[in-house]
Design an enzyme around this catalytic site. Structure first.
Site, mmCIF file in Angstrom:
data_model
loop_
_atom_site.group_PDB
_atom_site.id
_atom_site.type_symbol
_atom_site.label_atom_id
_atom_site.label_comp_id
_atom_site.label_asym_id
_atom_site.label_seq_id
_atom_site.Cartn_x
_atom_site.Cartn_y
_atom_site.Cartn_z
ATOM 1 N N ARG A 75 0.832 -1.212 0.000
ATOM 2 C CA ARG A 75 0.000 0.000 0.000
ATOM 3 C C ARG A 75 0.862 1.257 0.000
ATOM 4 O O ARG A 75 0.550 2.254 -0.630
ATOM 5 C CB ARG A 75 -0.958 -0.026 1.198
ATOM 6 C CG ARG A 75 -2.045 -1.087 1.064
ATOM 7 C CD ARG A 75 -2.842 -1.252 2.345
ATOM 8 N NE ARG A 75 -3.623 -0.064 2.646
ATOM 9 C CZ ARG A 75 -4.218 0.137 3.831
ATOM 10 N NH1 ARG A 75 -4.087 -0.763 4.792
ATOM 11 N NH2 ARG A 75 -4.927 1.212 4.056
ATOM 12 N N ASN A 107 -8.191 8.733 6.301
ATOM 13 C CA ASN A 107 -7.178 8.214 5.384
ATOM 14 C C ASN A 107 -5.789 8.295 6.004
ATOM 15 O O ASN A 107 -5.499 9.189 6.785
ATOM 16 C CB ASN A 107 -7.219 8.986 4.058
ATOM 17 C CG ASN A 107 -8.580 8.868 3.380
ATOM 18 O OD1 ASN A 107 -9.336 7.940 3.679
ATOM 19 N ND2 ASN A 107 -8.913 9.801 2.523
ATOM 20 N N ASP A 109 -3.073 8.249 3.962
ATOM 21 C CA ASP A 109 -2.197 8.468 2.803
ATOM 22 C C ASP A 109 -1.516 9.836 2.766
ATOM 23 O O ASP A 109 -0.659 10.081 1.925
ATOM 24 C CB ASP A 109 -3.001 8.244 1.491
ATOM 25 C CG ASP A 109 -4.257 9.130 1.410
ATOM 26 O OD1 ASP A 109 -5.267 8.674 0.846
ATOM 27 O OD2 ASP A 109 -4.228 10.263 1.915
ATOM 28 N N HIS A 124 -6.788 8.089 11.855
ATOM 29 C CA HIS A 124 -6.300 6.706 11.852
ATOM 30 C C HIS A 124 -4.806 6.623 11.590
ATOM 31 O O HIS A 124 -4.307 5.589 11.171
ATOM 32 C CB HIS A 124 -7.087 5.876 10.811
ATOM 33 C CG HIS A 124 -8.535 5.743 11.166
ATOM 34 N ND1 HIS A 124 -9.506 5.397 10.248
ATOM 35 C CD2 HIS A 124 -9.195 5.947 12.336
ATOM 36 C CE1 HIS A 124 -10.683 5.368 10.850
ATOM 37 N NE2 HIS A 124 -10.531 5.703 12.114
ATOM 38 N N CYS A 132 7.702 1.289 16.900
ATOM 39 C CA CYS A 132 7.965 -0.020 17.514
ATOM 40 C C CYS A 132 6.643 -0.606 17.995
ATOM 41 O O CYS A 132 5.891 0.074 18.701
ATOM 42 C CB CYS A 132 8.924 0.146 18.708
ATOM 43 S SG CYS A 132 9.111 -1.366 19.690
ATOM 44 N N CYS A 158 12.574 -3.617 15.729
ATOM 45 C CA CYS A 158 12.812 -2.232 16.170
ATOM 46 C C CYS A 158 14.308 -2.022 16.417
ATOM 47 O O CYS A 158 14.951 -2.817 17.120
ATOM 48 C CB CYS A 158 12.017 -1.978 17.461
ATOM 49 S SG CYS A 158 12.506 -0.486 18.326
HETATM 50 C C1 BV8 Z 1 -12.017 1.699 18.391
HETATM 51 C C2 BV8 Z 1 -6.175 2.418 9.425
HETATM 52 C C3 BV8 Z 1 -12.202 1.629 20.729
HETATM 53 C C4 BV8 Z 1 -5.557 1.086 9.096
HETATM 54 C C5 BV8 Z 1 -8.557 1.964 9.776
HETATM 55 C C6 BV8 Z 1 -15.299 -5.132 17.866
HETATM 56 C C7 BV8 Z 1 -14.030 -5.114 18.424
HETATM 57 C C8 BV8 Z 1 -13.233 -3.989 18.393
HETATM 58 C C9 BV8 Z 1 -13.703 -2.845 17.802
HETATM 59 C C10 BV8 Z 1 -14.961 -2.888 17.256
HETATM 60 C C11 BV8 Z 1 -15.757 -3.990 17.273
HETATM 61 N N1 BV8 Z 1 -16.935 -3.698 16.629
HETATM 62 C C12 BV8 Z 1 -16.894 -2.427 16.196
HETATM 63 C C13 BV8 Z 1 -15.709 -1.924 16.580
HETATM 64 C C14 BV8 Z 1 -15.247 -0.626 16.347
HETATM 65 C C15 BV8 Z 1 -14.355 -0.693 15.106
HETATM 66 C C16 BV8 Z 1 -15.235 -0.628 13.882
HETATM 67 O O1 BV8 Z 1 -15.781 0.407 13.607
HETATM 68 N N2 BV8 Z 1 -15.382 -1.757 13.182
HETATM 69 C C17 BV8 Z 1 -16.250 -1.741 12.015
HETATM 70 C C18 BV8 Z 1 -15.656 -2.580 10.917
HETATM 71 C C19 BV8 Z 1 -17.626 -2.221 12.448
HETATM 72 N N3 BV8 Z 1 -13.527 0.464 15.227
HETATM 73 C C20 BV8 Z 1 -12.322 0.356 15.804
HETATM 74 O O2 BV8 Z 1 -11.827 -0.693 16.149
HETATM 75 C C21 BV8 Z 1 -11.629 1.676 16.051
HETATM 76 N N4 BV8 Z 1 -11.163 1.714 17.386
HETATM 77 O O3 BV8 Z 1 -13.207 1.599 18.272
HETATM 78 O O4 BV8 Z 1 -11.389 1.756 19.613
HETATM 79 C C22 BV8 Z 1 -12.254 0.172 21.020
HETATM 80 C C23 BV8 Z 1 -11.084 -0.464 21.361
HETATM 81 C C24 BV8 Z 1 -11.152 -1.814 21.693
HETATM 82 C C25 BV8 Z 1 -12.369 -2.507 21.637
HETATM 83 C C26 BV8 Z 1 -13.548 -1.828 21.236
HETATM 84 C C27 BV8 Z 1 -13.505 -0.495 20.921
HETATM 85 C C28 BV8 Z 1 -10.438 1.813 15.113
HETATM 86 C C29 BV8 Z 1 -10.943 1.944 13.704
HETATM 87 C C30 BV8 Z 1 -9.774 2.337 12.791
HETATM 88 C C31 BV8 Z 1 -9.359 1.160 11.940
HETATM 89 N N5 BV8 Z 1 -8.327 1.589 11.009
HETATM 90 N N6 BV8 Z 1 -7.575 2.438 8.980
HETATM 91 C C32 BV8 Z 1 -5.448 0.856 7.620
HETATM 92 O O5 BV8 Z 1 -5.931 1.691 6.817
HETATM 93 O O6 BV8 Z 1 -4.843 -0.172 7.266
HETATM 94 S S1 BV8 Z 1 -10.104 1.898 9.189
HETATM 95 C C33 BV8 Z 1 -10.076 2.054 7.498
HETATM 96 O O7 BV8 Z 1 -11.296 1.547 7.040
HETATM 97 C C34 BV8 Z 1 -10.065 3.471 6.983
HETATM 98 O O8 BV8 Z 1 -9.214 4.298 7.706
HETATM 99 C C35 BV8 Z 1 -11.504 3.908 7.080
HETATM 100 O O9 BV8 Z 1 -11.794 4.389 8.337
HETATM 101 C C36 BV8 Z 1 -12.206 2.605 6.895
HETATM 102 C C37 BV8 Z 1 -12.742 2.483 5.498
HETATM 103 O O10 BV8 Z 1 -13.797 3.296 5.469
HETATM 104 P P1 BV8 Z 1 -13.915 4.409 4.316
HETATM 105 O O11 BV8 Z 1 -12.808 5.374 4.406
HETATM 106 O O12 BV8 Z 1 -15.288 4.916 4.414
HETATM 107 O O13 BV8 Z 1 -13.689 3.608 2.976
HETATM 108 P P2 BV8 Z 1 -14.641 2.515 2.364
HETATM 109 O O14 BV8 Z 1 -13.800 1.718 1.450
HETATM 110 O O15 BV8 Z 1 -15.430 1.843 3.433
HETATM 111 O O16 BV8 Z 1 -15.688 3.391 1.517
HETATM 112 C C38 BV8 Z 1 -15.211 4.157 0.462
HETATM 113 C C39 BV8 Z 1 -16.323 5.147 0.148
HETATM 114 O O17 BV8 Z 1 -15.867 5.981 -0.922
HETATM 115 C C40 BV8 Z 1 -17.604 4.495 -0.327
HETATM 116 O O18 BV8 Z 1 -18.705 5.130 0.280
HETATM 117 C C41 BV8 Z 1 -17.615 4.767 -1.834
HETATM 118 O O19 BV8 Z 1 -18.917 4.923 -2.351
HETATM 119 C C42 BV8 Z 1 -16.900 6.087 -1.865
HETATM 120 N N7 BV8 Z 1 -16.246 6.417 -3.146
HETATM 121 C C43 BV8 Z 1 -15.788 5.569 -4.102
HETATM 122 N N8 BV8 Z 1 -15.251 6.300 -5.122
HETATM 123 C C44 BV8 Z 1 -15.376 7.616 -4.769
HETATM 124 C C45 BV8 Z 1 -16.001 7.696 -3.520
HETATM 125 N N9 BV8 Z 1 -16.274 8.863 -2.905
HETATM 126 C C46 BV8 Z 1 -15.931 9.994 -3.551
HETATM 127 N N10 BV8 Z 1 -15.320 10.009 -4.753
HETATM 128 C C47 BV8 Z 1 -15.036 8.849 -5.391
HETATM 129 N N11 BV8 Z 1 -14.443 8.867 -6.605
#
Ligand code: BV8
Length: 266
Positions: A75, A107, A109, A124, A132, A158
């Site tokens: 990536r 994002n 990026d 994020h 590390c 690390c």
């Molecule tokens: C947290 C970095 C407290 C890494 C990312 C069970 C256990 C633990 C946690 C959870 C759980 N259940 C729920 C959770 C919470 C969890 C969560 O939300 N899970 C989801 C899947 C249900 N969240 C977390 O864990 C967060 N931390 O809650 O801490 C905690 C702690 C312990 C225990 C419980 C709670 C941390 C979340 C951060 C994860 N890291 N990224 C990496 O990138 O490798 S997330 C990553 O995915 C992105 O950063 C982004 O946030 C997400 C993707 O979402 P989008 O950006 O919206 O992208 P996506 O592909 O989904 O959609 C793209 C959109 O673009 C679409 O709508 C499409 O139509 C549109 N599009 C397409 N083309 C275009 C366009 N728009 C405009 N123009 C175009 N041309």
């Protein structure tokens, strides 16, 4: 994408022109036109068999550090050629036209910063920073990859402690977001007059709650996305289209409105 958007774009620009604080909340979609697959797309081809919520976790990394490392190296390599697109530049331009603009991005990026936005909260983290895994010298313990002799296939150790693996400084699923970032993001969401939500499916928490917070704070919400999704029900205005095309049109309409207001009163 045609003239049918003309009227909602004009409406959106009018709302934005009166904003004392505009918050832009962006997701992977704004970087799609820079050639970066959205988070879920990122798993096409070679990676299709893996689930992002497995790779982007501490458990996934512990279980197979080399696999997760390679995924991030792939990536990061994609980023090497990626440039901000007109959508990123339009967001940066808003900052020059309005009293105050803050970008809250999911994002990793760094393209908003590259496009010239000066107040960006990276909720994020960033794939351009490494640390590390054990944070051996405090949280975070930064690691400069340039000082390491490493491969794309094997997660390096690390250089400070020699035992912890090096990992990207991003927030994995199940990890807390940087404390300051979440607090600031939710405060700004509650305070803003207008929130422009761009390119997010609204599936990942807590970022997905920012538009709700904005709504509850009395803000008007504008969404830019080619598809309706989880955010759309909260949107006062939904501009259906790719952000690289829609956002420059919003900025052009805004310029016309502001340009008009800057003319001497008749
Ligand atoms: C947290 C970095 C407290 C890494 C990312 C069970 C256990 C633990 C946690 C959870 C759980 N259940 C729920 C959770 C919470 C969890 C969560 O939300 N899970 C989801 C899947 C249900 N969240 C977390 O864990 C967060 N931390 O809650 O801490 C905690 C702690 C312990 C225990 C419980 C709670 C941390 C979340 C951060 C994860 N890291 N990224 C990496 O990138 O490798 S997330 C990553 O995915 C992105 O950063 C982004 O946030 C997400 C993707 O979402 P989008 O950006 O919206 O992208 P996506 O592909 O989904 O959609 C793209 C959109 O673009 C679409 O709508 C499409 O139509 C549109 N599009 C397409 N083309 C275009 C366009 N728009 C405009 N123009 C175009 N041309």
């Amino acid at each position: 994408m045609g003239t049918s958007l003309e009227q909602p774009i004009e409406q959106a620009a009018r709302l934005i022109s009166q904003a004392k604080l505009l918050v832009v909340s962006s997701g992977a979609g704004i970087s799609k036109e820079s050639g970066i697959p959205t988070f879920r797309d990122a798993l096409t081809g070679l990676w299709a068999k893996y689930n992002p919520e497995e790779l982007a976790t501490r458990r996934g990394f512990r279980r197979n550090p080399d696999l997760v490392w390679s995924w991030y190296m792939m990536r990061r390599d994609m980023l090497a050629e990626a440039r901000p697109n007109p959508g990123h530049y339009a967001v940066a331009e808003l900052e020059r036209l309005l009293p105050r603009v803050v970008v809250l991005t999911q994002n990793i990026d760094g393209l908003h910063i590259q496009a010239g936005s000066s107040d960006v909260v990276e909720l994020h983290g960033s794939i351009r920073r490494f640390k590390c895994f054990d944070n051996c010298r405090g949280d975070p313990t930064p690691v400069d990859l340039e000082t390491l002799d490493y491969s794309r296939e094997t997660a390096p150790r690390c250089p400070h402690c020699g035992t912890g693996y090096v990992r990207p400084d991003v927030v994995w699923f199940g990890e807390m977001l940087p404390a300051g970032a979440v607090e600031r993001a939710f405060n700004l969401a509650a305070l803003c007059d207008v929130m422009l939500v761009v390119g997010t499916s609204g599936t990942v928490q807590p970022a997905a709650s920012l538009p709700v917070e904005a709504k509850q704070g009395g803000a008007r919400v504008i969404e830019v996305n080619p598809e309706p999704g989880m955010i759309t029900p909260y949107a006062d205005i939904f501009l259906q289209g790719p952000s690289g095309e829609v956002l420059p049109r919003v900025v052009a309409a805004l310029r016309a409105i502001l340009g008009g207001s800057m003319l001497p009163d008749p």
